[in-house]
Design an enzyme around this catalytic site. Structure first.
Site: not given
Ligand SMILES: C[S@@+](CC[C@H](N)C(=O)[O-])C[C@H]1O[C@@H](n2cnc3c(N)ncnc32)[C@H](O)[C@@H]1O
Length: 394
Positions: A190, A192, A194, A196, A213, A244, A316
């Site tokens: 997951c 975006a 970005g 991490k 993402e 997904d 978080c």
């Molecule tokens: C907490 S954020 C991630 C932050 C990112 N790791 C960073 O450090 O910048 C969670 C992300 O998971 C994505 N997300 C939600 N459902 C998802 C899914 N089923 N599969 C993949 N990504 C998903 C969201 O769109 C969101 O961008």
């Protein structure tokens, strides 16, 4: 080279204008003819404060009071006071080891920032292990300030890599928990926007980093982040995907050495400042669906990791339902998954910077040492951040 110099000048100007201890920074005298009358100046100042002040969302606060008051007991008032005071929030400066850095490091140090990683901590330090991937060995690292000094984000300059990324320093802990080694295949499930993924690239030289993402708009944002920080030469090792995450582990299964699940969650900081009460109320309603999504993502990650590899799960939020409860449910249904204790590895060395909840202090952790929780407290405003590492038995 010219744009690097220009950008450094911009950086110095900005660091002065946002520095909290303005007495140490000489301010420029305005020519008398352009001076604003005092009353007007004060009014403008007030308007600016109002413009930037975040609007608290009362339904979200009420819900947090009810839940976290119960779960965190006497730590909640302390965390609450930080979350309700955005002016106290600290910001970490993660340097980009692929950009020219010496000027920035000097400026940060002269302004009272210091490197936060203990010298004994191997990741983020120049790595001497033999690697098939020849990359720059410049030391980036992360700098912190004891006060809430907020640097501006750097503007995009075509062809010039950004020098730093601003982040909540607790966000580095899940990346450190991955214990990355050069040459590994890593999945950021997951990804975006970005932050991490960038930290992963500062820590090690993976053979492959797949940044996944599912949201198409957020994937674009992720692509832009990677482009602004990573050199062209790395682009074939850092790939983007927009599946997904819940089905990612099915094909191809068991491919990755390490998987990070930085799950979608109730982002406590931003939810408290939802743009209107309706948005806050909707978020609280949707909140009940998150644990199931998170458990599916974590199970998928366990399918994507090879036997012997590790998955780090992070959020978080302070919510036990999205943290220990999700992890507990997944462990109960995956006999090949084994929880690893991070206390000695991360909580002990970083306890000067972060307030960790010891599992035995947390009512819901009493039965099982289920990960680490970083709770924001005055003066150590990092977090909320939950993390745990699960090993897939070989
Ligand atoms: C907490 S954020 C991630 C932050 C990112 N790791 C960073 O450090 O910048 C969670 C992300 O998971 C994505 N997300 C939600 N459902 C998802 C899914 N089923 N599969 C993949 N990504 C998903 C969201 O769109 C969101 O961008």
């Amino acid at each position: 080279m010219r744009s690097v110099t220009l950008r450094t000048t911009y950086f110095i100007t900005q660091i002065r204008s946002c520095s909290s201890n303005s007495d140490t920074v000489p301010t420029q005298q305005q020519p008398a003819a352009h001076k604003t009358p005092k009353g007007l100046k004060e009014k403008k100042k007030k308007e600016n404060v109002i413009k930037t002040r975040r609007q608290l969302c009362q339904p979200v606060l009420d819900s947090f009071d009810e839940q976290y008051g119960r779960e965190l007991a006497n730590l909640w008032p302390s965390a609450r006071s930080v979350l309700l005071d955005p002016d106290s929030w600290q910001y970490g400066v993660m340097l980009n080891r692929f950009a020219a850095l010496s000027d920035i490091i000097n400026i940060l140090q002269s302004k009272g920032f210091s490197s936060f990683l203990p010298q004994t901590h191997a990741p983020f330090l120049p790595n001497n292990s033999s690697s098939a991937i020849p990359l720059p060995r410049q030391h980036g690292g992360c700098f912190l300030h004891p006060k809430p000094v907020h640097l501006p984000s750097q503007a995009h300059w075509p062809g010039v890599l950004k020098q730093y990324y601003l982040l909540n320093a607790a966000s580095l802990l899940p990346v450190l928990a991955l214990q990355l080694r050069d040459g590994e295949k890593v999945l950021d499930l997951c990804s975006a926007p970005g932050g991490k993924a960038l930290a992963i690239m500062q820590t090690a030289n993976p053979a492959l980093l797949c940044c996944n993402e599912s949201d198409p708009h957020r994937k674009e944002w992720l692509a832009q982040t990677l482009e602004s920080f990573l050199p062209q030469s790395l682009r074939n090792r850092v790939i983007l995907s927009n599946q997904d995450g819940r089905v990612f582990g099915q094909s191809p299964a068991g491919t990755y050495d390490k998987v990070l699940v930085d799950a979608p969650c109730s982002n406590d900081r931003s939810w408290l400042y939802s743009s209107n009460p309706q948005q806050g109320a909707q978020r609280l309603k949707d909140r009940a669906t998150l644990p199931s999504l998170q458990a599916q993502l974590l199970r998928s990650a366990l399918g994507a990791v090879r036997p012997g590899g590790a998955v780090v799960y992070s959020t978080c939020t302070l919510s036990t339902y999205e943290n220990a409860e999700v992890v507990g449910a997944v462990l109960d249904s995956c006999p090949e998954a084994e929880l690893e204790d991070l206390w000695e590895e991360l909580a002990t060395p970083f306890s000067a910077h972060f307030t960790f909840i010891h599992p035995s202090q947390h009512r819901h952790h009493q039965r099982r040492r289920c990960g680490l929780l970083v709770v924001p407290t005055p003066g150590r405003t990092w977090g909320p951040m939950y993390l745990c590492r699960i090993r897939r038995r070989g």
